[in-house]
Design a protein around this motif. Structure first.
Motif: not given
Ligand code: SF4
Lengths: 226, 239, 462
Positions: C367-369, C375-382, C306-308
């Motif tokens: 990106c996340t950094e 937004i927890d971007l790279h974890h969302h890719l996972l 959701r944070d996206a």
């Protein structure tokens, strides 16, 4: 049949049934955007009037806006006359206000009160627009203009140069101060436009190289009295 | 302290010297070192590919393998991040979650263990040469290690530490990414390696053997004579 | 027929082969890194500012039912009109109808990625309207008939020579290699178009619930003009743009500028509360806001990602992304490029078709950094990779990971397999094996040692 509004609102309510975790925060304190007092981590706007003026001056230089400090209105009016002469302005637009009217006294070029009978084609042909402002934010170097008190929407954006007349007591510390001020001043009704102007118009769209005067004013002058 | 080594599967098979060097440094510092040979792979390749069921099974195995270990130390930031950060995530809601969190708290990346847990920056190593440190992304961003490996390297006698541009830029390995999107992975390797070469260093040091596989593999193919070494190999040297 | 995935692979190949262009992109972003760091240093604590920005968006999005309703009510109280659009088609129709009702001929637009998302220009042009993009970058991309390359820096892939040629061809201007002169050409060309347009279309960066204002951020002044001169102003915004309080902007506006463009504040940050009001000399007589869902509620329904929806479209994640920097914006084939695009697109356009974007990441986390709203971007890719596997697995993948899991579950077999692998590696390298041969195309693999670590360890212990 349900309206789009009903459908979307229903989707939202259903979606929110499952709670989301809070973001991974660095500090444990933040639970919402704390009020201004709890924000000692944003850029500093200065605590005292002098500190604020120092911060503002530095910011304006970096923004490539030009600050003209004067002691009183008569000096301000001379400063404007000088500007208009060196920049070779032919037509200057302004809005009805005590200060703007006092300021244009010595200007050599044609002056036109743009809010008397608005004419966008004529405004487009003006070299400069002269406005007052609501407030100035030291922290960011932003000048706040509103459509109800500072000559409408286009006077500060359409002419090639924008001249702002303000007094030192209009300089505020940070954005929070400015928002508080805006809300108090317009508690019953917001003007249709409030703009935070931070330096002259710019773009970096071509090779990320900074160019001033993309569509708005190429030059921004702040005449600060006091 | 009794240290249980966590040796990533590809270090086991392709670069055993990294594991031996890690053990050597730890022993020299007076710690008891063990290796539990029931360990295999942490499951990261499957985790990264979306096959969390396979990764979960690997995680549960690791919980068994490292049961009772005082501390677990691995010479790979990436695999350690898998254990420390992602085991608890993939075991969310699992009856053994608590165990996974306990293991996470006891698990350290090699340099992290030395600096953060033991408080040691000078292990008494000597190494002649100019080195530059490559920040592997898992070490840097999942474990937050930036200064620790540099502190260790600066204390090495005879070694000059140079910073390279793009030090924090990903080398492009990314596990399966390196072979599923080889053109992007290779382009990233090129950017990274060009900067490493420009740094003027003759050794590239990292805490991630997988990054070194990528960087070394690319540099060798391009005929560049720069050595790649794991941090432990530098620290094991010369005393 | 090409699928989004095969198209991506071939576009990425072409883009990465272009070494000079990749160098140009890195160079163009070089100045951004410098000024971003200068501005970040002015924050007394950037990380804490990120916390506050993240929480401002979290609060608004997780109470979207209330915040959106409050916004709509307050906005209409100010005299504007709210429209709701479930999807792109509905949004296009709403906007076309407003233009028809206004008897519009010429439409001027300021930069708005949401209009790209719904392909608004094509629809309006099909109805015979002249539509002009006024943001310099967008104007250039419109002349080139290309989508934006980067959702904040639309034409950052172009060299000045290309832009000069483009202007010569379409505007008949003389060739120049000065970015300044090129900018002035566009300025002169567009000025009369603002004056002549009947409808101005903009986006909105924030919808302020508390006051019913919309906030627009820009550098050039084109949005200011777009919202000042035409008779009608239409703003299109995703429903997630809402924030609770005006004061939230005290955090969000400077951070958007710093993270996205390395500025202390974007040049114009403007709040619009309604059409021209009594006593105001100018401004549109109608002001419409179109609130767009278009699958945003589907993302809202996924608490994990959701944070996206917190995204403020600053573009920081693109600017630091090594994937973006090497393949450029077009290869993505999406409205939103870079990390946030790779997270969002599978939700907006279908996971099976667009999951390759989740895979096309080394998960470096830059990106996340960089993300100002955490937004927890790279974890969302996972997460997207996992979701794709849960929905559908290819036979090859099933076998590959099944076998892998089986082997790593058996230490003896693993050790034996390793021994065989090491012994036969020289031979394996010559075979067209999947993955291994791909690796070897551009990289070496070290010689396999005689002994594995476990063997050596055993030896050293005895
Ligand atoms: S995801 Fe974060 S960094 Fe990327 S554009 Fe959105 S707000 Fe900016």
């Amino acid at each position: 049949m349900k309206s789009a509004q009903e459908t979307i609102m229903q989707r939202i309510r259903e979606a929110l049934r499952l709670p989301a975790a809070k973001p991974h925060l660095k500090s444990t304190a933040a639970s919402g955007t704390p009020a201004k007092a709890g924000r000692p981590w944003l850029p500093d706007g200065g605590e005292t009037p002098d500190a604020r003026l120092t911060v503002l001056t530095e910011n304006l230089i970096k923004l490539k806006a030009q600050l003209i400090r004067v002691a009183d209105m008569s000096q301000a009016s001379l400063a404007l006359a000088e500007l208009s002469r060196t920049k070779q302005w032919k037509r200057l637009a302004y809005h009805a206000h005590m200060d703007t009217q006092a300021l244009i006294k010595h200007v050599g070029c044609e002056t036109w009160q743009a809010d008397a009978e608005f004419d966008k084609q004529k405004l487009e042909s003006c070299d400069a627009g002269l406005t007052t402002c609501e407030a100035i934010v030291a922290q960011t170097g932003s000048i706040i203009v509103s459509s109800s008190t500072n000559g409408g929407r286009s006077l500060s954006i359409l002419p090639h140069a924008h001249v702002v007349i303000a007094r030192v007591d209009q300089v505020m510390g940070d954005l929070s101060d400015a928002f508080t001020f805006i809300q108090q001043r317009n508690s019953d009704h917001m003007p249709s436009m409030i703009s935070f102007i931070t330096g002259p118009s710019r773009t970096g769209d071509i090779e990320r190289i900074l160019v001033l005067g993309a569509h708005g004013p190429k030059e921004l002058f702040l005449i600060l009295v006091g | 302290m009794r240290v249980s080594l966590f040796i990533p599967c590809f270090v086991d098979q392709l670069t055993p010297r990294v594991g031996m060097a890690s053990a050597q440094v730890l022993k020299r510092l007076g710690h008891e070192v063990e290796f539990r040979d029931a360990q295999t792979c942490c499951g990261q390749p499957s985790f990264n590919s979306g096959h969390w069921d396979v990764a979960r099974a690997a995680a549960l195995r690791a919980l068994d393998v490292f049961k009772g270990a005082e501390v677990v130390v691995g010479p790979s930031a990436s695999c350690v991040a898998m254990m420390k950060k992602f085991y608890p995530e993939i075991l969310a809601g699992h009856p053994r979650l608590q165990e996974a969190q306990d293991l996470a708290a006891r698990t350290f990346e090699f340099g992290e263990f030395l600096v953060r847990k033991l408080g040691i920056t000078d292990v008494g190593a000597t190494f002649a040469g100019k080195a530059t440190y490559h920040d592997g992304c898992h070490g840097l961003r999942e474990l937050g290690l930036k200064e620790e490996p540099r502190q260790l390297l600066r204390a090495v006698k005879g070694l000059t530490l140079l910073e390279s541009e793009e030090a924090e830029t990903c080398c492009g390995f990314g596990g399966m990414f390196s072979v599923k999107f080889p053109m992007i992975s290779t382009a990233m390797a090129q950017v990274k390696c060009d900067a490493l070469v420009r740094s003027g260093a003759d050794i590239i040091v990292s805490s991630d053997p997988s990054c070194l596989l990528q960087i070394g593999g690319y540099l060798t193919r391009e005929g560049k004579a720069i050595r790649t070494l794991h941090l432990s190999e530098v620290l094991a040297n010369g005393s | 027929m090409s699928t989004p995935r095969s198209q991506f692979l071939s576009d990425a190949q072409v883009a990465t082969d272009d070494v000079a262009q990749r160098g140009f992109l890195r160079q163009a972003l070089g100045g951004y890194y410098v000024s971003r760091d200068v501005q970040k240093a002015r924050y007394r604590d950037w990380e804490q500012a990120r916390d506050a920005a993240a929480m401002a968006k979290w609060n608004a999005v997780n109470r979207l039912d209330r915040t959106l309703t409050t916004f709509a009510t307050n906005f209409e109280r100010n005299g504007g009109k709210i429209h709701w659009a479930r999807d792109s088609a509905e949004a296009r129709e709403i906007i076309s109808k407003i233009c028809r009702d206004a008897g519009a001929k010429a439409i001027i637009k300021s930069k708005c990625m949401t209009t790209e998302e719904i392909h608004l220009n094509d629809a309006l042009e099909a109805e015979g309207y002249g539509v002009v993009e006024s943001d310099l970058g967008e104007f250039i991309q419109q002349l080139r008939k290309e989508p934006p390359f980067h959702f904040v820096f639309p034409c950052m892939h172009l060299k000045r020579e290309a832009i000069s040629e483009l202007f010569t061809k379409h505007l008949g201007t003389a060739a120049t290699d000065s970015p300044e002169e090129l900018t002035m050409i566009a300025r002169r060309h567009l000025r009369q178009l603002y004056v002549d347009a009947d409808v101005g279309i903009s986006g909105a960066n924030f919808l302020v619930a508390e006051t019913g204002q919309i906030s627009i951020t820009e550098n050039e002044g084109n949005a200011r003009l777009t919202c000042a001169l035409p008779r009608v102003h239409i703003a299109l915004a995703g429903i997630e743009k809402v924030i609770e309080r005006l004061d939230d902007l005290a955090v969000l506006l400077p951070m958007l500028a710093t993270a996205g463009a390395g500025q202390p504040m974007t040049c114009y940050n403007t709040l619009y509360a309604g059409p021209r009001q009594p006593g105001e000399p100018d401004g549109p007589s109608e002001f419409h806001v179109v609130l767009l869902d278009n699958k945003r509620t589907a993302l809202l329904a996924d608490p994990e990602q959701r944070d996206a929806l917190h995204c403020i479209r600053c573009g920081a994640c693109l600017n630091v992304c090594p994937i973006f920097k090497n393949i450029g914006g077009f290869a993505y084939g999406t409205t939103y490029q870079g990390p946030i695009g790779s997270v969002l697109t599978p939700h907006l356009r279908g996971l099976q078709q667009w999951n390759h974007l989740s895979g096309a990441s080394s998960l470096c986390g830059a990106c996340t950094e960089a993300c100002p709203v955490r937004i927890d971007l790279h974890h969302h890719l996972l997460h997207n990779r996992r979701n794709a596997v849960l929905a559908h697995v290819s036979l090859f993948d099933r076998l590959f990971h099944g076998a892998f899991g089986w082997v790593i579950g058996r230490p003896k077999l693993f050790a034996f397999g390793g021994k065989v692998f090491r012994a036969t590696l020289p031979l394996l390298k010559k075979l067209p094996l999947p993955y291994l041969s791909t690796w070897l195309k551009s990289r070496e693999l070290p010689e396999a040692p005689k002994k594995s670590f476990r063997d050596e360890w055993k030896g050293s212990q005895s």
